[in-house]
Design a protein around this motif. Structure first.
Motif, PDB file in Angstrom:
ATOM      1  N   PHE A   1       0.806  -1.216   0.000  1.00 37.40           N
ATOM      2  CA  PHE A   1       0.000   0.000   0.000  1.00 37.40           C
ATOM      3  C   PHE A   1       0.845   1.275   0.000  1.00 37.40           C
ATOM      4  O   PHE A   1       0.590   2.204  -0.773  1.00 37.40           O
ATOM      5  N   PHE A   2       1.839   1.362   0.872  1.00 41.22           N
ATOM      6  CA  PHE A   2       2.579   2.618   1.049  1.00 41.22           C
ATOM      7  C   PHE A   2       3.266   3.058  -0.249  1.00 41.22           C
ATOM      8  O   PHE A   2       3.130   4.198  -0.686  1.00 41.22           O
ATOM      9  N   VAL A   3       3.962   2.140  -0.881  1.00 38.63           N
ATOM     10  CA  VAL A   3       4.660   2.473  -2.133  1.00 38.63           C
ATOM     11  C   VAL A   3       3.646   2.770  -3.244  1.00 38.63           C
ATOM     12  O   VAL A   3       3.797   3.727  -4.006  1.00 38.63           O
ATOM     13  N   ASN A   4       2.565   1.995  -3.287  1.00 38.45           N
ATOM     14  CA  ASN A   4       1.609   2.129  -4.389  1.00 38.45           C
ATOM     15  C   ASN A   4       0.668   3.321  -4.264  1.00 38.45           C
ATOM     16  O   ASN A   4       0.217   3.858  -5.269  1.00 38.45           O
ATOM     17  N   ASN A   5       0.387   3.722  -3.022  1.00 33.58           N
ATOM     18  CA  ASN A   5      -0.627   4.754  -2.852  1.00 33.58           C
ATOM     19  C   ASN A   5      -0.119   6.063  -2.268  1.00 33.58           C
ATOM     20  O   ASN A   5      -0.778   7.085  -2.403  1.00 33.58           O
ATOM     21  N   ILE A   6       1.011   6.046  -1.597  1.00 35.57           N
ATOM     22  CA  ILE A   6       1.529   7.282  -0.982  1.00 35.57           C
ATOM     23  C   ILE A   6       2.750   7.761  -1.761  1.00 35.57           C
ATOM     24  O   ILE A   6       2.762   8.837  -2.353  1.00 35.57           O
ATOM     25  N   VAL A   7       3.785   6.912  -1.774  1.00 37.21           N
ATOM     26  CA  VAL A   7       5.039   7.272  -2.455  1.00 37.21           C
ATOM     27  C   VAL A   7       4.777   7.623  -3.919  1.00 37.21           C
ATOM     28  O   VAL A   7       5.297   8.610  -4.447  1.00 37.21           O
ATOM     29  N   SER A   8       3.920   6.849  -4.556  1.00 35.75           N
ATOM     30  CA  SER A   8       3.672   7.036  -5.993  1.00 35.75           C
ATOM     31  C   SER A   8       3.044   8.400  -6.276  1.00 35.75           C
ATOM     32  O   SER A   8       3.227   8.955  -7.347  1.00 35.75           O
ATOM     33  N   VAL A   9       2.325   8.945  -5.299  1.00 36.98           N
ATOM     34  CA  VAL A   9       1.687  10.251  -5.483  1.00 36.98           C
ATOM     35  C   VAL A   9       2.722  11.361  -5.268  1.00 36.98           C
ATOM     36  O   VAL A   9       2.894  12.257  -6.099  1.00 36.98           O
ATOM     37  N   PHE A  10       3.449  11.275  -4.139  1.00 34.31           N
ATOM     38  CA  PHE A  10       4.409  12.339  -3.819  1.00 34.31           C
ATOM     39  C   PHE A  10       5.580  12.399  -4.800  1.00 34.31           C
ATOM     40  O   PHE A  10       6.118  13.453  -5.071  1.00 34.31           O
ATOM     41  N   LEU A  11       5.958  11.241  -5.320  1.00 38.66           N
ATOM     42  CA  LEU A  11       7.148  11.216  -6.188  1.00 38.66           C
ATOM     43  C   LEU A  11       6.777  10.953  -7.650  1.00 38.66           C
ATOM     44  O   LEU A  11       7.547  10.353  -8.397  1.00 38.66           O
ATOM     45  N   LYS A  12       5.615  11.440  -8.052  1.00 43.10           N
ATOM     46  CA  LYS A  12       5.147  11.104  -9.413  1.00 43.10           C
ATOM     47  C   LYS A  12       6.083  11.622 -10.507  1.00 43.10           C
ATOM     48  O   LYS A  12       6.276  10.962 -11.523  1.00 43.10           O
ATOM     49  N   ASN A  13       6.727  12.784 -10.294  1.00 40.84           N
ATOM     50  CA  ASN A  13       7.636  13.312 -11.322  1.00 40.84           C
ATOM     51  C   ASN A  13       8.913  12.467 -11.418  1.00 40.84           C
ATOM     52  O   ASN A  13       9.386  12.151 -12.513  1.00 40.84           O
ATOM     53  N   VAL A  14       9.455  12.135 -10.236  1.00 44.45           N
ATOM     54  CA  VAL A  14      10.677  11.310 -10.202  1.00 44.45           C
ATOM     55  C   VAL A  14      10.394   9.959 -10.875  1.00 44.45           C
ATOM     56  O   VAL A  14      11.204   9.458 -11.667  1.00 44.45           O
TER      57      VAL A  14
END
Ligand SMILES: NC(=O)c1ccc[n+]([C@@H]2O[C@H](COP(=O)([O-])OP(=O)(O)OC[C@H]3O[C@@H](n4cnc5c(N)ncnc54)[C@H](OP(=O)(O)O)[C@@H]3O)[C@@H](O)[C@H]2O)c1
Length: 209
Positions: free
Chosen positions: A119-132
């Motif tokens: 969940f964390f990588v797929n739903n949180i990290v993926s949003v905050f780091l979408k440009n990277v």
């Protein structure tokens, strides 16, 4: 063995230099500003340039046995198209000069196989780091479509902690920790090992504890 390191003035880059010189590599550091290099060594020289400049990249790649990229954008808040062009320049320079081995530091937040990471990588990290993530995905595509012997190392959150050597590698490995992290020293250790050994050619392993 002669290697060129792109992003040598950065945090992973510094680890690559320090460990690579200790392991006996002859290193060319590709840097925008040589005053950022904190190491002097008889086996270390540098080429000054920007990866967006094909001639400067060609110069650095000439005569090498392998290339490593620890290039990174200065902010995650926007896309960095110069670095994407830079990877295109590195790949085409290597192809033109028949330098086959390329090890590229990427991020495990890229979409391929990401569902495995929870969940964390797929739903949180993926949003905050979408440009990277979008940038790494595009750079990975350029590398995959090349004729090179590439390895894409997909790292989790990087720390400036010490080398441990206690990490696992594999395209589908997972971890039960919520925050996935590893030190840049361990990433550098793996990248240099991949150059020496030729393991994981045309693969994109993750690196996790
Ligand atoms: N931060 C994390 O938690 C994390 C997690 C996984 C993967 N990653 C990825 O790992 C890689 C390395 O991260 P890092 O934190 O070790 O890097 P960093 O310290 O930010 O270093 C980035 C390097 O790229 C160079 N660079 C940037 N634009 C350039 C250009 N146009 N021409 C030439 N050089 C250029 C910088 O040069 P200057 O010194 O001149 O600026 C610097 O040497 C990045 O791709 C990052 O996305 C990061």
């Amino acid at each position: 063995m002669k290697i060129v390191i792109f992003g040598a003035s950065g945090l992973t880059g510094h680890q690559l230099l320090e460990q690579g010189l200790r392991q006996g590599f002859e290193i060319t550091a590709f840097v925008r500003d040589p005053s950022k290099l904190r190491i002097k060594h008889k086996n270390l020289n540098y080429v000054v340039g920007d990866v967006g400049n094909k001639d400067q990249v060609m110069d650095a790649v000439k005569g090498q046995d392998a290339a490593l990229s620890a290039l990174g954008a200065s902010t995650p808040l926007k896309r960095n198209f110069i670095l994407i062009e830079g990877i295109r320049n590195i790949v085409s320079s290597m192809e033109q000069q028949n330098v086959k081995r390329f090890v590229y530091e990427s991020f495990l937040g890229v979409r391929e196989n990401r569902a495995e990471l929870g969940f964390f990588v797929n739903n949180i990290v993926s949003v905050f780091l979408k440009n990277v993530i979008a940038d790494h995905e595009e750079k990975e595509r350029i590398i995959r479509n090349s004729a090179l012997d590439w390895t894409i190392v997909r790292a989790p959150k990087l720390t400036n902690g010490p080398y441990t050597g206690k990490y696992r590698i594999g395209e589908h490995i997972v971890s039960s920790s919520l925050i996935l992290k590893v030190s840049r020293a361990d990433v550098a250790d793996l990248m240099l090992r991949l150059v020496r050994s030729g393991e994981y050619v045309r693969q994109a392993p993750r690196l996790l504890h």
